[in-house]
Design a protein around this motif. Sequence first.
Motif, PDB file in Angstrom:
ATOM      1  N   ILE A 176      -2.504  22.438  25.134  1.00 53.47           N
ATOM      2  CA  ILE A 176      -1.344  22.345  26.028  1.00 53.47           C
ATOM      3  C   ILE A 176      -1.017  20.877  26.323  1.00 53.47           C
ATOM      4  N   LEU A 177      -2.063  20.072  26.601  1.00 48.14           N
ATOM      5  CA  LEU A 177      -1.830  18.657  26.918  1.00 48.14           C
ATOM      6  C   LEU A 177      -1.384  17.850  25.698  1.00 48.14           C
ATOM      7  N   GLN A 178      -1.764  18.300  24.504  1.00 39.54           N
ATOM      8  CA  GLN A 178      -1.267  17.635  23.294  1.00 39.54           C
ATOM      9  C   GLN A 178       0.224  17.918  23.125  1.00 39.54           C
ATOM     10  N   GLU A 179       0.625  19.149  23.426  1.00 39.77           N
ATOM     11  CA  GLU A 179       2.035  19.537  23.288  1.00 39.77           C
ATOM     12  C   GLU A 179       2.892  18.887  24.376  1.00 39.77           C
ATOM     13  N   GLU A 180       2.386  18.888  25.618  1.00 34.30           N
ATOM     14  CA  GLU A 180       3.149  18.340  26.748  1.00 34.30           C
ATOM     15  C   GLU A 180       2.245  17.439  27.591  1.00 34.30           C
ATOM     16  N   PRO A 181       2.145  16.143  27.232  1.00 35.88           N
ATOM     17  CA  PRO A 181       1.194  15.238  27.912  1.00 35.88           C
ATOM     18  C   PRO A 181       1.458  14.991  29.394  1.00 35.88           C
TER      19      PRO A 181
END
Length: 196
Positions: A176-181
């Motif tokens: 999730i954090l890779q997609e939306e930092p």
Amino acid sequence: MIEYIKGEIAELTPATAVIDCNGLGYLANISLNTYSAIQGKSTCKLYIYEAIREDAYVFYGFSDKQERELFLLLISVSGIGGNTARMILSALSPSELCNVISSENANLLKTVKGIGLKTAQRVIVDLKDKIKTTSGAASISSGVAMMNVEVHEEAVAALTMLGFAAVPSQKVVNLILQEEPTIPVEKVIKLALKRL
């Protein structure tokens, strides 16, 4: 339980730090990595591990949470106490230690004072599966801003409190954090709940 101590550095040696927190001095045993991180500063924040025994009440201090997590993993290995774990973390940085364990390099681990071949092999066998998730989370987090590390940790902690296993939770939060930092922690948790 004490999570961290934040205050002025009253005394500092390569092995210990005394942190003055509103007039109360806390002595924490530290590794050389933590010493290097806080050396030259007037104030610092140390993440704490409390070792409470019959004959002693000892604090171990760490400049970041990853080093403390590795310390906790090391002391979970039979035959390794707080001082030996601190010695290992003084000889190797957290990323080097993760690499040594994942590559099963017992020879490099036994170069640490007080670690023999059998102990080095036991550390590798006991921690190899656990270290992969720790180093994976660390390598993904290292490229991301410090805020994301806190969001990552809070989200994984919340998911594990809700009853989800730590490893799948970490993987989902990492994705999730890779997609939306720049996403806030509440949204990370909501998205993770849909995927788990």
